[in-house]
Scaffold this motif. Sequence first.
Motif, PDB file in Angstrom:
ATOM      1  N   THR A  32      -9.656 -21.185   5.008  1.00  7.03           N
ATOM      2  CA  THR A  32     -10.617 -21.938   4.194  1.00  7.03           C
ATOM      3  C   THR A  32      -9.397 -22.916   3.124  1.00  7.03           C
ATOM      4  O   THR A  32     -10.008 -24.371   3.179  1.00  7.03           O
ATOM      5  N   GLN A  46     -22.133 -31.455  -0.765  1.00  8.64           N
ATOM      6  CA  GLN A  46     -21.507 -31.003   0.146  1.00  8.64           C
ATOM      7  C   GLN A  46     -20.282 -30.965  -0.574  1.00  8.64           C
ATOM      8  O   GLN A  46     -19.662 -29.664  -0.774  1.00  8.64           O
ATOM      9  N   ALA A  48     -19.830 -29.571  -3.011  1.00 12.98           N
ATOM     10  CA  ALA A  48     -20.701 -28.599  -4.594  1.00 12.98           C
ATOM     11  C   ALA A  48     -20.818 -26.763  -3.502  1.00 12.98           C
ATOM     12  O   ALA A  48     -20.261 -25.808  -3.924  1.00 12.98           O
ATOM     13  N   ARG A  49     -21.295 -27.198  -2.153  1.00 15.30           N
ATOM     14  CA  ARG A  49     -20.674 -26.112  -1.344  1.00 15.30           C
ATOM     15  C   ARG A  49     -19.420 -26.348  -1.236  1.00 15.30           C
ATOM     16  O   ARG A  49     -18.601 -24.780  -0.451  1.00 15.30           O
ATOM     17  N   ARG A  51     -16.835 -26.123  -3.408  1.00 12.31           N
ATOM     18  CA  ARG A  51     -16.013 -25.289  -4.789  1.00 12.31           C
ATOM     19  C   ARG A  51     -17.746 -24.176  -4.561  1.00 12.31           C
ATOM     20  O   ARG A  51     -15.915 -23.369  -4.694  1.00 12.31           O
ATOM     21  N   ASP A  52     -17.918 -24.192  -3.950  1.00 14.18           N
ATOM     22  CA  ASP A  52     -18.697 -23.132  -4.196  1.00 14.18           C
ATOM     23  C   ASP A  52     -17.658 -21.647  -3.011  1.00 14.18           C
ATOM     24  O   ASP A  52     -17.389 -20.186  -2.932  1.00 14.18           O
ATOM     25  N   GLU A  53     -17.494 -22.419  -1.608  1.00 10.89           N
ATOM     26  CA  GLU A  53     -16.797 -21.185  -1.059  1.00 10.89           C
ATOM     27  C   GLU A  53     -15.432 -21.451  -1.335  1.00 10.89           C
ATOM     28  O   GLU A  53     -14.798 -19.999  -0.938  1.00 10.89           O
ATOM     29  N   ALA A  55     -13.854 -20.741  -4.322  1.00 11.46           N
ATOM     30  CA  ALA A  55     -14.446 -19.838  -5.735  1.00 11.46           C
ATOM     31  C   ALA A  55     -14.329 -18.738  -4.930  1.00 11.46           C
ATOM     32  O   ALA A  55     -13.608 -17.810  -5.333  1.00 11.46           O
ATOM     33  N   LEU A  56     -16.112 -18.084  -4.049  1.00 15.47           N
ATOM     34  CA  LEU A  56     -16.076 -17.399  -3.057  1.00 15.47           C
ATOM     35  C   LEU A  56     -14.565 -17.061  -2.221  1.00 15.47           C
ATOM     36  O   LEU A  56     -14.024 -15.699  -2.254  1.00 15.47           O
ATOM     37  N   GLN A  57     -13.723 -17.434  -2.018  1.00 12.25           N
ATOM     38  CA  GLN A  57     -12.097 -17.320  -1.316  1.00 12.25           C
ATOM     39  C   GLN A  57     -11.419 -16.773  -2.068  1.00 12.25           C
ATOM     40  O   GLN A  57     -10.625 -15.807  -2.202  1.00 12.25           O
TER      41      GLN A  57
END
Length: 194
Positions: A32, A46, A48-49, A51-53, A55-57
Amino acid sequence: MKSHTLSLSRWHKVAERLSRSYTEITQAARNTFINTQVNGFLGEAQVARLRDEAALQMIRLHRAFTLQDALANIRQAVGEANAKTGVSKELANYDALSRRHKYLESILAAQSSEMVNFDEMPQLPKQLVSEDRYDRSKGSVRVRMLDNEMVNSLRVEADELRIKVYALADRISDLNRERLSLDLSEDIAQAAGL
């Protein structure tokens, strides 16, 4: 934290599971972080998705580091227990004898009736000619460097080594039944399947 009492061999399995989880998580995070690509800007959704990914990683990466810390503690405790019970010494002997046995078996397995004995060499022509001028191996024969007495001696040695390797494996298995208690957090225990 909860105390878990397992055999040394079971702790090895726990360590394998935690190591596998660590590798999977860190590889996904690395992928990622360094391989995420876009073909163009598709809008704020796009971004936001992505950034979310990210943050999750990051959360998963820190979980992997927690797994790694627990793994290090388990390996250290198992290593100390192995030293105390003598497993480390036995494993070193097992490795040496196993390698020696495999080596002898590879030599014995390669002995072939197609090989030429020393006393058969005078019957060969002065120069073996290959029909394929690019393949020199076809213009040669394999020489049997070991006589029957040597082969029999190596066979006896290999058979004796096999028996020693089996006995050592059984002794190591018995030593790995020693029980060890370690405290693990609930999430680490769950990741290890406990």
